[in-house]
Design a protein around this motif. Structure first.
Motif, PDB file in Angstrom:
ATOM      1  N   VAL A  28     -17.544  -3.525  -0.292  1.00 28.35           N
ATOM      2  CA  VAL A  28     -18.415  -4.698  -0.416  1.00 28.35           C
ATOM      3  C   VAL A  28     -17.613  -5.902  -0.903  1.00 28.35           C
ATOM      4  N   LEU A  29     -16.717  -5.671  -1.852  1.00 22.36           N
ATOM      5  CA  LEU A  29     -15.874  -6.746  -2.356  1.00 22.36           C
ATOM      6  C   LEU A  29     -14.980  -7.303  -1.262  1.00 22.36           C
ATOM      7  N   ILE A  30     -14.378  -6.435  -0.457  1.00 22.07           N
ATOM      8  CA  ILE A  30     -13.481  -6.875   0.616  1.00 22.07           C
ATOM      9  C   ILE A  30     -14.246  -7.688   1.653  1.00 22.07           C
ATOM     10  N   GLY A  31     -15.429  -7.201   2.029  1.00 25.90           N
ATOM     11  CA  GLY A  31     -16.224  -7.944   2.992  1.00 25.90           C
ATOM     12  C   GLY A  31     -16.671  -9.286   2.457  1.00 25.90           C
ATOM     13  N   ALA A  32     -16.865  -9.392   1.122  1.00 26.17           N
ATOM     14  CA  ALA A  32     -17.335 -10.640   0.521  1.00 26.17           C
ATOM     15  C   ALA A  32     -16.251 -11.701   0.447  1.00 26.17           C
ATOM     16  N   LEU A  33     -15.014 -11.318   0.622  1.00 23.31           N
ATOM     17  CA  LEU A  33     -13.911 -12.272   0.527  1.00 23.31           C
ATOM     18  C   LEU A  33     -13.490 -12.727   1.929  1.00 23.31           C
ATOM     19  N   PRO A  34     -13.752 -13.983   2.284  1.00 16.37           N
ATOM     20  CA  PRO A  34     -13.301 -14.471   3.589  1.00 16.37           C
ATOM     21  C   PRO A  34     -11.786 -14.350   3.710  1.00 16.37           C
ATOM     22  N   GLY A  35     -11.333 -13.890   4.855  1.00 19.06           N
ATOM     23  CA  GLY A  35      -9.906 -13.676   5.059  1.00 19.06           C
ATOM     24  C   GLY A  35      -9.518 -12.218   4.976  1.00 19.06           C
ATOM     25  N   LEU A  36     -10.331 -11.423   4.265  1.00 20.56           N
ATOM     26  CA  LEU A  36     -10.105  -9.974   4.219  1.00 20.56           C
ATOM     27  C   LEU A  36     -11.103  -9.302   5.160  1.00 20.56           C
ATOM     28  N   ASN A  37     -10.748  -8.137   5.674  1.00 21.42           N
ATOM     29  CA  ASN A  37     -11.630  -7.439   6.600  1.00 21.42           C
ATOM     30  C   ASN A  37     -11.395  -5.936   6.465  1.00 21.42           C
ATOM     31  N   PRO A  38     -12.319  -5.105   6.967  1.00 17.11           N
ATOM     32  CA  PRO A  38     -12.161  -3.655   6.797  1.00 17.11           C
ATOM     33  C   PRO A  38     -10.918  -3.095   7.462  1.00 17.11           C
ATOM     34  N   VAL A  39     -10.516  -3.669   8.591  1.00 16.42           N
ATOM     35  CA  VAL A  39      -9.311  -3.184   9.274  1.00 16.42           C
ATOM     36  C   VAL A  39      -8.094  -3.361   8.388  1.00 16.42           C
ATOM     37  N   MET A  40      -7.979  -4.538   7.803  1.00 13.51           N
ATOM     38  CA  MET A  40      -6.848  -4.825   6.922  1.00 13.51           C
ATOM     39  C   MET A  40      -6.881  -3.927   5.682  1.00 13.51           C
ATOM     40  N   ALA A  41      -8.077  -3.730   5.108  1.00 11.82           N
ATOM     41  CA  ALA A  41      -8.192  -2.915   3.899  1.00 11.82           C
ATOM     42  C   ALA A  41      -7.827  -1.459   4.171  1.00 11.82           C
ATOM     43  N   ILE A  42      -8.324  -0.913   5.272  1.00 12.39           N
ATOM     44  CA  ILE A  42      -8.026   0.483   5.593  1.00 12.39           C
ATOM     45  C   ILE A  42      -6.557   0.643   5.943  1.00 12.39           C
ATOM     46  N   ALA A  43      -5.984  -0.357   6.615  1.00 11.74           N
ATOM     47  CA  ALA A  43      -4.554  -0.297   6.921  1.00 11.74           C
ATOM     48  C   ALA A  43      -3.720  -0.264   5.648  1.00 11.74           C
ATOM     49  N   LEU A  44      -4.143  -1.028   4.628  1.00 13.95           N
ATOM     50  CA  LEU A  44      -3.440  -1.001   3.347  1.00 13.95           C
ATOM     51  C   LEU A  44      -3.670   0.311   2.608  1.00 13.95           C
ATOM     52  N   LEU A  45      -4.861   0.908   2.818  1.00 14.43           N
ATOM     53  CA  LEU A  45      -5.212   2.135   2.105  1.00 14.43           C
ATOM     54  C   LEU A  45      -4.454   3.348   2.631  1.00 14.43           C
ATOM     55  N   LEU A  46      -4.214   3.405   3.941  1.00 14.60           N
ATOM     56  CA  LEU A  46      -3.672   4.613   4.558  1.00 14.60           C
ATOM     57  C   LEU A  46      -2.364   5.100   3.924  1.00 14.60           C
ATOM     58  N   PRO A  47      -1.399   4.211   3.617  1.00 17.00           N
ATOM     59  CA  PRO A  47      -0.175   4.733   2.991  1.00 17.00           C
ATOM     60  C   PRO A  47      -0.418   5.422   1.655  1.00 17.00           C
ATOM     61  N   LEU A  48      -1.491   5.046   0.967  1.00 22.09           N
ATOM     62  CA  LEU A  48      -1.779   5.616  -0.349  1.00 22.09           C
ATOM     63  C   LEU A  48      -2.473   6.976  -0.263  1.00 22.09           C
ATOM     64  N   THR A  49      -2.853   7.400   0.953  1.00 23.06           N
ATOM     65  CA  THR A  49      -3.610   8.648   1.095  1.00 23.06           C
ATOM     66  C   THR A  49      -2.721   9.857   1.341  1.00 23.06           C
ATOM     67  N   TYR A  50      -1.397   9.646   1.375  1.00 18.08           N
ATOM     68  CA  TYR A  50      -0.497  10.774   1.635  1.00 18.08           C
ATOM     69  C   TYR A  50      -0.705  11.905   0.626  1.00 18.08           C
ATOM     70  N   SER A  51      -0.855  11.543  -0.631  1.00 17.94           N
ATOM     71  CA  SER A  51      -0.941  12.556  -1.685  1.00 17.94           C
ATOM     72  C   SER A  51      -2.367  13.022  -1.945  1.00 17.94           C
ATOM     73  N   MET A  52      -3.335  12.495  -1.213  1.00 19.13           N
ATOM     74  CA  MET A  52      -4.734  12.842  -1.445  1.00 19.13           C
ATOM     75  C   MET A  52      -5.154  14.029  -0.588  1.00 19.13           C
ATOM     76  N   GLU A  53      -6.228  14.677  -1.015  1.00 20.46           N
ATOM     77  CA  GLU A  53      -6.873  15.668  -0.164  1.00 20.46           C
ATOM     78  C   GLU A  53      -7.486  14.954   1.044  1.00 20.46           C
ATOM     79  N   PRO A  54      -7.478  15.581   2.219  1.00 20.14           N
ATOM     80  CA  PRO A  54      -8.012  14.895   3.413  1.00 20.14           C
ATOM     81  C   PRO A  54      -9.439  14.394   3.244  1.00 20.14           C
ATOM     82  N   LEU A  55     -10.320  15.195   2.626  1.00 19.64           N
ATOM     83  CA  LEU A  55     -11.709  14.755   2.466  1.00 19.64           C
ATOM     84  C   LEU A  55     -11.823  13.560   1.523  1.00 19.64           C
TER      85      LEU A  55
END
Length: 495
Positions: A28-55
């Motif tokens: 919700v915060l990302i969508g509320a900020l003009p200039g940010l979008n879900p594609v950009m946020a998820i792209a930034l998130l993916l590198p951080l998920t290496y050490s996480m459980e898949p679910l």
């Protein structure tokens, strides 16, 4: 369908639940900020998920996706600035409502509509996805090859305004996907003597560069030195009148069906679903002249339609390996990170994981009602007072840290920078970026499948067309490529 019981049990663990709640708030915060979008946020998130459980990783993707699609309505209603491309139609009636002092009501209508559209979309994913996956049991290497080619052709043609540019982008992604060691022969290809290229360009590094860096550069171009005043963001809570919610039911039902149908089509996207839903609501209204002047039905139609696209776009992605939009392509990337092969076999090899992701898409849609009320919305709206000059360096630091921790190689930062500059230039000339990533994902699948089919047939290429299903997919792929070109030629002849 019995695997949903195990999947639901796995999702209701502490890790996935916390991830869904926190990611929905962040979305919700990302969508509320003009200039940010879900594609950009998820792209930034993916590198951080290496050490996480898949679910847990997929729970964060689901939360950010659904949350940001609603969050985009906040600046669309308050400032007539769409937080996401899918929120453009929300400005038509949302901003006029805000101008006459009904901003809180418009935000509440958007919140309910987003949640209902997301829930309907998740239910469609949970029912249609497994059924479509059963059909894929009859697929062989030839069918997998044509599925991959159809996916690249459809997204290459349907994304963007120029089919030729879309096909060129898909071809570029295919070429990048050939770099590295050949999986069948073991020979290195296009590595130029660089050992770090033996595994091919890292998909996540390229993805972060292509999708996260261009919006940051565009935000830097605006050089926003002042935020918004507190007077512009003053909201007062207004409850629904008695029976008012019942009046939205026909609009929600209609928009949900439209959004789900659009989501299944590769490359269509939530913005198309929002426009179609808005037009359908206006045509069905007894007072169509009130649309565009602050009719809450317009807000409800647009927000329900664009959120009904969310989970529906995952139906072809999870069942066939053909993402319905860019975020679905990122979800396929997230699966690849955790060693899972997107495509028809995913349901049969990892049913609990796929079912868990479906349940997470449903629960994060419900969470929008809990975290997206006027109180939370008022808090997130205040974040828009931050000037763009503070956001740009913060996002750049997050990008560099996220990319570096993937492999611990400085060269990845240069690859990200090169991909980002390339993406920035490609967007300037209206070449879509989604087909490039899709080519990198589906290219290896297509290559391995066609070579397996030729090995089985002892080099006979007609084996790719002899089976009825493969022949149908081949002609569908050809038609997907030829038809837009014929339309282009006819248009030039008329001119």
């Amino acid at each position: 369908m019995g695997f949903f019981v195990d999947a639901t049990t796995a999702v209701f663990a502490v890790g996935p639940l916390l991830a869904m709640f926190g990611a929905t708030l962040l979305g919700v915060l990302i969508g509320a900020l003009p200039g940010l979008n879900p594609v950009m946020a998820i792209a930034l998130l993916l590198p951080l998920t290496y050490s996480m459980e898949p679910l847990v990783a997929l729970a964060m993707v689901a939360g950010i996706y659904n949350g940001s699609m609603y969050g985009g309505a906040i600046p669309a209603i308050l400032l007539r600035i769409p937080g996401t491309p899918a929120s453009i139609a929300t400005t038509f009636d949302g901003f006029p409502m805000a101008e006459r002092g009904e901003a809180a009501k418009a935000l509440k209508v958007a919140c309910w509509s987003s949640a209902i559209g997301g829930i309907a979309s998740a239910v469609a994913l949970m029912t249609m996805g497994p059924l479509l996956a059963r059909v894929t049991l009859f697929f062989g290497p030839a069918e997998y090859f044509w599925i991959a080619m159809f996916g690249m052709a459809s997204v290459g043609v349907m994304v963007g305004s120029d089919a030729v540019k879309g096909i060129l982008a898909a071809t570029l992604g295919l070429l990048i996907g050939t770099m590295g060691i050949d999986s069948l022969s073991g020979q290195p290809r296009f590595t130029f003597g660089q050992t770090w290229l033996l595994g091919g360009p890292d998909l996540i590094v390229v993805l972060v560069g292509l999708y996260a860096l261009p919006p940051v550069l565009q935000l830097a171009e605006k050089c926003d030195l002042r935020g918004l005043s507190s007077a512009q963001l003053r909201l007062e809570s207004v409850p629904f009148a008695k029976g008012e919610l019942r009046g939205f039911v026909p609009t929600w039902l209609r928009s949900s069906f439209i959004g789900i149908g659009v989501g299944i089509l590769p490359g269509a996207g939530g913005n198309i679903a929002a426009f179609l839903s808005y037009n359908a609501a206006r045509n069905a209204s007894d007072e169509p002249e009130t649309f565009g002047k602050g009719n809450p039905q317009g807000v409800a139609a647009a927000e329900c339609g664009n959120n009904a696209d969310n989970a529906a776009s995952m139906i072809p992605a999870l069942s066939l390996g053909i993402p319905g939009n860019v975020v679905a392509a990122l979800v396929l990337s997230a699966l690849t990170i955790h060693g899972l092969q997107p495509g028809p076999q995913l349901f049969h090899q990892n049913p609990v994981l796929v079912g868990g992701f479906m349940v997470e898409m449903l629960l994060t849609s419900v969470l929008i009602l809990l975290v997206g009320g006027v109180t939370a919305t008022r808090m997130f709206a205040q974040i828009q007072r931050l000037p763009g000059v503070l956001l740009v360096p913060s996002i750049l630091v997050l990008m560099c840290v996220g990319v570096y921790v993937i492999n611990g190689r400085p060269i990845d930062l240069w690859v990200m920078l090169l991909a980002g500059l390339a993406g920035y230039v490609l967007e300037k000339v209206n070449i879509p970026l989604a087909p490039i990533i899709l080519g990198m994902i589906l290219g290896p699948m297509a290559e391995q499948s066609v070579r397996r089919a030729l090995l089985i047939s002892r080099g006979d290429p007609t084996e790719l067309l002899t089976r009825p299903l493969s022949a149908v997919l081949a002609f569908a792929t050809l038609g997907m490529i030829v038809w837009p070109m014929l339309k282009l030629l006819r248009g030039k002849r008329k001119l």
